[in-house]
Enzyme design. Structure first.
Site, mmCIF file in Angstrom:
data_model
loop_
_atom_site.group_PDB
_atom_site.id
_atom_site.type_symbol
_atom_site.label_atom_id
_atom_site.label_comp_id
_atom_site.label_asym_id
_atom_site.label_seq_id
_atom_site.Cartn_x
_atom_site.Cartn_y
_atom_site.Cartn_z
ATOM 1 C CG HIS A 89 -58.526 7.959 54.634
ATOM 2 N ND1 HIS A 89 -57.656 7.177 55.358
ATOM 3 C CD2 HIS A 89 -58.792 9.032 55.420
ATOM 4 C CE1 HIS A 89 -57.408 7.755 56.538
ATOM 5 N NE2 HIS A 89 -58.100 8.872 56.594
ATOM 6 C CG ASP A 147 -56.724 3.802 55.178
ATOM 7 O OD1 ASP A 147 -55.970 4.121 56.121
ATOM 8 O OD2 ASP A 147 -57.367 4.639 54.525
ATOM 9 C CB ALA A 167 -63.776 24.665 45.731
ATOM 10 C CD GLN A 193 -58.505 22.018 48.868
ATOM 11 O OE1 GLN A 193 -59.510 22.320 49.493
ATOM 12 N NE2 GLN A 193 -57.483 21.424 49.434
ATOM 13 C CG HIS A 242 -58.648 21.340 57.585
ATOM 14 N ND1 HIS A 242 -58.327 21.414 56.249
ATOM 15 C CD2 HIS A 242 -58.925 20.035 57.823
ATOM 16 C CE1 HIS A 242 -58.418 20.202 55.719
ATOM 17 N NE2 HIS A 242 -58.771 19.356 56.648
ATOM 18 C CG ASN A 270 -55.492 14.153 51.145
ATOM 19 O OD1 ASN A 270 -54.814 13.446 50.406
ATOM 20 N ND2 ASN A 270 -56.227 13.640 52.134
ATOM 21 C CB SER A 271 -55.746 20.725 52.499
ATOM 22 O OG SER A 271 -57.064 20.270 52.327
ATOM 23 C CD GLU A 281 -55.428 18.420 47.509
ATOM 24 O OE1 GLU A 281 -56.145 19.384 47.837
ATOM 25 O OE2 GLU A 281 -55.830 17.235 47.560
ATOM 26 C CG ASP A 306 -53.383 14.504 59.898
ATOM 27 O OD1 ASP A 306 -54.529 14.940 60.094
ATOM 28 O OD2 ASP A 306 -52.917 14.322 58.753
ATOM 29 C CD GLN A 307 -57.297 18.582 60.671
ATOM 30 O OE1 GLN A 307 -57.742 19.473 61.378
ATOM 31 N NE2 GLN A 307 -58.091 17.672 60.092
HETATM 32 N N1 UDP Z 1 -61.509 19.251 48.922
HETATM 33 C C1 UDP Z 1 -62.084 19.555 47.713
HETATM 34 N N2 UDP Z 1 -62.936 20.604 47.669
HETATM 35 C C2 UDP Z 1 -63.238 21.362 48.745
HETATM 36 C C3 UDP Z 1 -62.630 21.048 49.974
HETATM 37 C C4 UDP Z 1 -61.764 19.983 50.032
HETATM 38 O O1 UDP Z 1 -61.850 18.895 46.698
HETATM 39 O O2 UDP Z 1 -64.040 22.284 48.600
HETATM 40 C C5 UDP Z 1 -60.594 18.089 48.986
HETATM 41 C C6 UDP Z 1 -59.170 18.552 49.094
HETATM 42 O O3 UDP Z 1 -58.651 18.794 47.810
HETATM 43 C C7 UDP Z 1 -58.503 17.397 49.820
HETATM 44 C C8 UDP Z 1 -59.633 16.765 50.613
HETATM 45 O O4 UDP Z 1 -60.840 17.336 50.152
HETATM 46 O O5 UDP Z 1 -58.012 16.475 48.870
HETATM 47 C C9 UDP Z 1 -59.531 17.042 52.097
HETATM 48 O O6 UDP Z 1 -58.563 16.219 52.638
HETATM 49 P P1 UDP Z 1 -57.649 16.699 53.822
HETATM 50 O O7 UDP Z 1 -56.697 15.608 54.130
HETATM 51 O O8 UDP Z 1 -57.051 18.004 53.526
HETATM 52 O O9 UDP Z 1 -58.638 16.964 55.023
HETATM 53 P P2 UDP Z 1 -59.853 16.117 55.676
HETATM 54 O O10 UDP Z 1 -61.034 16.376 54.844
HETATM 55 O O11 UDP Z 1 -59.441 14.680 55.693
HETATM 56 O O12 UDP Z 1 -59.971 16.733 57.022
#
Ligand code: UDP
Length: 482
Positions: A14, A119, A360, A362, A377, A381-382, A385, A401-402
């Site tokens: 978030h 939010d 990482a 990402q 997963h 955001n993933s 991206e 939501d996944q």
């Molecule tokens: N992320 C990252 N490095 C990692 C793993 C995840 O920067 O090694 C970031 C990724 O780019 C994304 C966020 O963590 O922006 C994860 O958000 P997402 O909505 O995908 O999943 P959540 O963590 O909320 O389950």
């Protein structure tokens, strides 16, 4: 003078999209107050130069409030309802003071807050601003398709799909989510609905409240684009006053405001805009440099997924047997407690073929030419991206939501394959081969992923839907202060 206060849920999924929106609003000339909980802020500050960079900008400030939990509380995501309750009761006065200082004076001499961007999953942000008569807009950081699925929970209760019937056929289509009747199976419903025993379930109630709140905001802001989710957005528009789709925010940041046209932003912007609760291990970028184009499987399950030891071993086997090099993010808290993470011979094989990091960068990883697919997963955001980078996905959704996102990836957008609820070693190996090998399926996925990436880029360019919507959003916010 327009002064926006942004207040995200304190979580990795978030805060970063909120930061991106805040930076864009700041570039549009608005005063920005960004509210974090003390605990979250200190973690982001320790691992992300972005916070310092933004705090150094004129008219941009961070404010922190306590979340009400003990210092040593691990703040596990499984207990997020407890965190929300604590925020609701113990942080209220702190938040109120930020909105309207009791002595009537802003410490920096700034104008009063004229708009809150709260939010959508944090009722507190909305409630207190309403009490103070300050207009509120809501940002939902997830996909429109999942927001619509959450909104449809009462309907799904009516159709008898929630609570899940005993021995339910998970592959049966459900009829309670308008517009998705032809492809949404029971197993694709939001993960958090699976375990509800009755409609009185606290998690269900929380989700339903968040949905009811949608109609209370002056506008709903979403990190998605019209071209990605148009049919769902038209359903949502029947319940929200105005919707501003401004995504992908990472693309919009490259185009709006301060970027010079001659600047190469492909990597540098991603680096300077990332924000994380963990320290990024950038050594993996060098490792990626040593691999051919589209040869590496990137594996990450986001910030809160917890994997059982058994599942982890299956992933290990599957990845090693696929014969592809892989970059795998294994957070220190990702594997269920107990024992080693994998048999030692497997770990040795994995280390030879793979690169393991705790966290990482990402966005940069996905933009790297050597990455050929993303085993994810399916957090929003993933997912977004990956769409931005044009990288096909293998989805292994965990919760929230996944499940909905991964169904859209596999069945609607066709930019990946969905291995929901399965993680046997042969499934993992088979999926990796299917996506990475030069066969027809892999080719089709790469083509669709490239097209979708292009659509997302166009949406965020000047004249594109997200760019235009962002301008309208700024005008709307300004109109609230006149
Ligand atoms: N992320 C990252 N490095 C990692 C793993 C995840 O920067 O090694 C970031 C990724 O780019 C994304 C966020 O963590 O922006 C994860 O958000 P997402 O909505 O995908 O999943 P959540 O963590 O909320 O389950």
């Amino acid at each position: 003078m327009a002064h926006v206060l942004l207040f995200p849920l304190p979580a990795q999924g978030h805060v970063p999209p909120f930061l991106k929106l805040a930076e864009l609003l700041s570039r549009a000339g608005l005063f920005i107050t960004f509210v974090n909980t003390e605990h979250t802020h200190s973690r982001f500050l320790a691992s992300s130069p972005t916070i310092d960079r933004l705090a150094g900008q004129p008219r941009f400030r961070f404010r922190t409030i306590p979340d009400g939990l003990d210092e040593e509380d691990p703040r596990l995501f499984v207990h997020f309802l407890r965190l929300l309750e604590s925020l609701r009761t113990r942080s209220r006065e702190h938040y109120r003071e930020l909105l309207v200082p009791e002595d009537g004076h802003d410490p920096d001499g700034w104008p009063p807050v004229t708009c809150v961007v709260g939010d959508g999953m944090l009722s507190l942000a909305l409630e207190v601003a309403e009490e103070m008569d300050i207009p509120v807009m809501l940002l939902r950081t997830s996909s429109a398709c999942s927001v619509w699925a959450y909104y449809s929970i009462p309907k799904l209760v009516e159709t008898g799909d929630i609570p899940f019937p005993e021995e339910a056929d998970m592959d049966e289509l459900v009829q309670g989510v308008a517009g998705m009747e032809s492809f949404l199976r029971r197993r694709d419903l939001p993960g958090l609905t699976r375990h509800a025993k009755s409609v009185a379930d606290p998690t269900l109630k929380f989700l339903m409240t968040a949905s009811e709140n949608l109609a209370r905001g002056r506008a709903l802001i979403m990190n998605t684009a019209e071209c990605l989710e148009s049919p769902v957005l038209s359903h949502l528009s029947s319940i929200c006053r105005v919707i501003y789709t401004v995504g992908p925010l990472q693309n919009l940041l490259q185009n709006f405001g301060s970027c010079r046209p001659d600047q190469d932003v492909s990597n540098s912007t991603a680096a300077s805009n990332s924000a994380s609760l963990w320290q990024e291990d950038r050594s993996c970028l060098k490792w990626l440099d040593s691999h051919p184009d589209k040869s590496v499987v990137y594996v990450s399950f986001g910030s809160v997924t917890v994997v059982s030891r058994e599942a982890l071993v299956e992933f290990w086997h599957g990845l090693v047997s696929s014969g592809r090099p892989f970059l795998w993010v294994i957070r220190p808290d990702m594997v269920e407690a107990g024992g080693e993470t994998a048999p030692s011979e497997l770990e040795t094989a994995a280390r030879e073929r793979g690169c393991l990091v705790a966290w990482a960068p990402q966005e940069e990883v996905l933009a790297h030419p050597s990455v050929g697919c993303f085993l994810t997963h399916s957090g929003w955001n993933s997912t977004l991206e990956s769409i931005v980078a044009g990288v096909p996905m293998i989805c292994w959704p965990f919760f929230a939501d996944q499940q909905v996102n991964s169904r859209f990836v596999g069945e609607v957008w066709k930019v990946g394959v969905d291995m929901k609820d399965l993680c046997g070693r042969s499934v993992v190996e088979g999926m990796v081969r299917k996506v990475m090998d030069g066969g027809e399926v892999g080719e089709e996925l790469r083509k669709s992923a490239a097209e979708m990436s292009h659509m997302g880029r166009i949406a965020a360019e000047e004249g594109g839907s997200s760019y235009t919507n962002f301008q309208k959003l700024v005008d709307h916010i300004k109109s609230l202060s006149s």
